[in-house]
Design an enzyme around this catalytic site. Structure first.
Site, short mmCIF file in Angstrom:
data_model
loop_
_atom_site.label_atom_id
_atom_site.label_comp_id
_atom_site.label_asym_id
_atom_site.label_seq_id
_atom_site.Cartn_x
_atom_site.Cartn_y
_atom_site.Cartn_z
N HIS A 184 -29.99 -4.11 9.99
CA HIS A 184 -28.86 -4.70 10.81
C HIS A 184 -27.64 -3.73 10.90
CE1 HIS A 184 -31.40 -8.28 11.33
NE2 HIS A 184 -31.02 -8.50 9.95
N CYS A 236 -30.27 -12.80 5.50
CA CYS A 236 -29.62 -11.40 5.19
C CYS A 236 -28.23 -11.15 5.97
CB CYS A 236 -30.78 -10.27 5.70
SG CYS A 236 -31.41 -10.85 7.38
N1 LIG Z 1 -37.91 -10.41 7.04
C1 LIG Z 1 -36.64 -10.68 6.63
O1 LIG Z 1 -36.09 -9.75 7.14
C2 LIG Z 1 -36.13 -11.79 6.22
C3 LIG Z 1 -36.53 -12.86 5.97
N2 LIG Z 1 -35.84 -13.75 5.47
C4 LIG Z 1 -36.38 -15.18 5.44
O2 LIG Z 1 -37.39 -15.42 4.49
C5 LIG Z 1 -38.51 -15.99 4.87
C6 LIG Z 1 -39.82 -15.46 4.72
O3 LIG Z 1 -39.72 -14.54 5.78
P1 LIG Z 1 -40.66 -13.20 5.53
O4 LIG Z 1 -40.87 -12.72 4.23
O5 LIG Z 1 -40.13 -12.16 6.46
O6 LIG Z 1 -41.80 -13.74 6.12
P2 LIG Z 1 -43.60 -13.08 6.19
O7 LIG Z 1 -44.14 -13.65 7.26
O8 LIG Z 1 -43.50 -11.62 6.16
O9 LIG Z 1 -44.00 -13.80 5.04
C7 LIG Z 1 -44.48 -15.18 4.73
C8 LIG Z 1 -45.68 -15.35 3.95
O10 LIG Z 1 -46.00 -16.81 3.88
C9 LIG Z 1 -47.35 -16.84 3.78
N3 LIG Z 1 -47.57 -18.42 4.34
C10 LIG Z 1 -47.50 -18.73 5.67
N4 LIG Z 1 -47.73 -20.16 5.48
C11 LIG Z 1 -47.59 -20.44 4.40
C12 LIG Z 1 -48.04 -21.59 3.66
N5 LIG Z 1 -48.15 -22.78 4.41
N6 LIG Z 1 -48.01 -21.96 2.41
C13 LIG Z 1 -47.87 -20.59 1.53
N7 LIG Z 1 -47.54 -19.57 2.23
C14 LIG Z 1 -47.55 -19.31 3.58
C15 LIG Z 1 -47.74 -15.78 4.89
O11 LIG Z 1 -49.14 -15.33 4.41
C16 LIG Z 1 -46.85 -14.68 4.52
O12 LIG Z 1 -47.47 -14.01 3.38
C17 LIG Z 1 -38.10 -16.80 6.07
O13 LIG Z 1 -37.50 -17.98 5.89
C18 LIG Z 1 -37.12 -15.58 6.69
O14 LIG Z 1 -36.29 -16.25 7.77
C19 LIG Z 1 -34.67 -13.85 4.89
C20 LIG Z 1 -33.89 -12.80 5.35
C21 LIG Z 1 -34.54 -11.51 5.87
O1 LIG Z 2 -32.40 -11.79 11.43
C1 LIG Z 2 -32.36 -12.55 10.26
O2 LIG Z 2 -31.53 -13.63 10.15
P1 LIG Z 2 -30.33 -14.09 11.10
O3 LIG Z 2 -30.97 -15.43 11.69
O4 LIG Z 2 -29.54 -14.42 9.93
O5 LIG Z 2 -30.14 -12.89 11.98
C2 LIG Z 2 -33.05 -12.16 9.24
O6 LIG Z 2 -33.43 -10.76 9.28
C3 LIG Z 2 -34.44 -12.94 9.15
O7 LIG Z 2 -34.73 -13.64 10.51
P2 LIG Z 2 -36.12 -13.08 11.36
O8 LIG Z 2 -36.77 -12.16 10.47
O9 LIG Z 2 -36.50 -14.38 11.69
O10 LIG Z 2 -35.30 -12.24 12.66
#
Ligand SMILES: NC(=O)C1=CN([C@@H]2O[C@H](COP(=O)(O)OP(=O)(O)OC[C@H]3O[C@@H](n4cnc5c(N)ncnc54)[C@H](O)[C@@H]3O)[C@@H](O)[C@H]2O)C=CC1
Ligand SMILES: O=C(OP(=O)(O)O)[C@H](O)COP(=O)(O)O
Length: 340
Positions: free
Chosen positions: A220, A140
């Site tokens: 952020h 992000c």
């Molecule tokens: N949350 C945020 O603000 C942001 C997250 N990201 C990235 O997006 C990706 C996902 O992050 P989030 O959605 O926040 O995580 P989250 O924890 O909200 O969701 C992850 C999902 O994957 C599932 N999961 C976990 N292990 C698994 C497996 N082995 N197989 C299938 N499903 C599995 C979980 O049940 C959960 O539903 C990460 O790489 C993160 O760094 C990128 C930008 C922003």
């Molecule tokens: O902060 C973030 O990524 P960043 O490593 O680019 O700062 C994203 O929101 C996802 O990372 P996080 O949900 O593990 O903090």
């Protein structure tokens, strides 16, 4: 129709699933969960077939009233492309199964850059991604930085960038994260990982970034400073931003000067989940000093800005739309948004 599987139906995955379902040229063929949770009921309500990582857990899902369509491997086989939205680092562990079934895959910013053939941003390198087997949608913060830096570079040329990321401590539903009452230098070392991450998309940009984490969940906040190659004016920069379909301007007239007020605004706008898919550049903060020194503040909604990028990455990898502007237009139109 492009058949899309979302492996990891969480904060990002559930938003990608809704965004895919809104597009005229793609469909969700399945989403995956590891355990019963609120999102599993949302997937059921949306009609997305639910697959599970460990089929031994089928009974627990079905006892909870959640039908299980099969295991993750079955979902992958049915898809044309998989969007991996599992927690950071898990995507890399899932990559071999995507390769085994020769499925195109999109990873998220929590993975190292070497997880995929290209680190992706629709405005910056869509054409380079066309037809590739895998892509990583950068995180992000990086997405927000790449959008504004690329726009300035295209219009005026960018000599160098210095940026500070004041990052949210966790997402609104992250009840185990903090801090509750501290400003955490994270990382305390300089530069932070964001600069090098920007260079995975814009390798020619001279950039140094610094970052910290604070007790907020909504968005952020960035300060961006760039030395431009060509002399310009504040009005010319504002015109570039106004014509950019994923850079929004938080105008003076709204009297918004915080992430909390901006979230209230997106809520009042009726955005799904209050999502701000575009950068939120604060109009009053846009400054050009001595003709070449650019400054601005911008809010970045961490849960949302990567979502349209995932949609464009699907079209790029599948090679169904070769014109980046056409894909971006289709994505934004289907999401029903015009940048604020
Ligand atoms: N949350 C945020 O603000 C942001 C997250 N990201 C990235 O997006 C990706 C996902 O992050 P989030 O959605 O926040 O995580 P989250 O924890 O909200 O969701 C992850 C999902 O994957 C599932 N999961 C976990 N292990 C698994 C497996 N082995 N197989 C299938 N499903 C599995 C979980 O049940 C959960 O539903 C990460 O790489 C993160 O760094 C990128 C930008 C922003
Ligand atoms: O902060 C973030 O990524 P960043 O490593 O680019 O700062 C994203 O929101 C996802 O990372 P996080 O949900 O593990 O903090």
């Amino acid at each position: 129709m492009i058949k899309v599987a979302i492996n990891g139906y969480g904060t990002i995955g559930k938003r990608v699933a809704d965004a895919v379902a809104a597009q005229p040229d793609m469909e969700v063929i399945g989403v995956s969960k590891t355990s019963v949770s609120a999102e599993a009921y949302i997937a059921k309500e949306r009609g997305f077939p639910l697959y599970i990582a460990d089929i031994e857990k089928r009974e627990s899902f079905e006892k909870a009233g959640i039908p299980v369509a099969g295991d993750v491997e079955e979902m992958i086989k049915k898809a044309d492309i998989v969007v991996d939205a599992t927690p950071g680092g898990v995507g890399a562990k899932n990559r071999p199964i995507y390769e085994l079934y020769k499925k195109k895959a999109i990873f998220q910013g929590g993975e190292d850059a070497d997880v995929a053939e290209i680190s992706f941003n629709a405005h910056a390198n869509y054409k380079e991604a066309i037809g590739k087997q895998s892509a990583r949608v950068v995180s992000c913060n990086t997405t927000g930085l790449v959008r504004v830096i690329h726009a300035l570079d295209q219009a005026f040329g960018v000599e160098k960038v210095r940026a500070v990321m004041v990052r949210r401590g966790g997402d609104p539903n992250d009840i185990k994260r903090g801090p509750i009452d501290a400003i955490v230098l994270n990382p305390v070392t300089i530069p932070s990982h964001h600069g090098p991450d920007v260079r995975t998309v814009l390798p020619h940009i001279n950039i140094v970034t610094l970052a910290m984490i604070v007790p907020t969940t909504f968005m952020h906040m960035h300060t961006v400073q760039a030395d431009l190659k060509k002399e310009t004016t504040r009005d010319a920069v504002l015109e570039v931003f106004r014509s950019h379909n994923r850079i929004g301007l938080v105008t003076k007239a709204t009297k918004i000067t915080s992430n909390a007020q901006l979230r209230e605004y997106t809520q009042d706008l009726g955005r799904p989940r209050t999502d701000l898919w575009e950068n939120g550049v604060f109009e009053d903060s846009v400054s050009v000093l001595d003709g070449k020194e650019f400054y601005c503040f911008q809010a970045i909604h961490q849960e949302a800005d990567v979502i349209p990028e995932n949609i464009d990455a699907i079209r790029a990898l599948m090679g169904t739309v070769n014109d980046p502007d056409e894909s971006i237009r289709m994505t934004n139109e289907a999401l029903g948004f015009v940048a604020i």
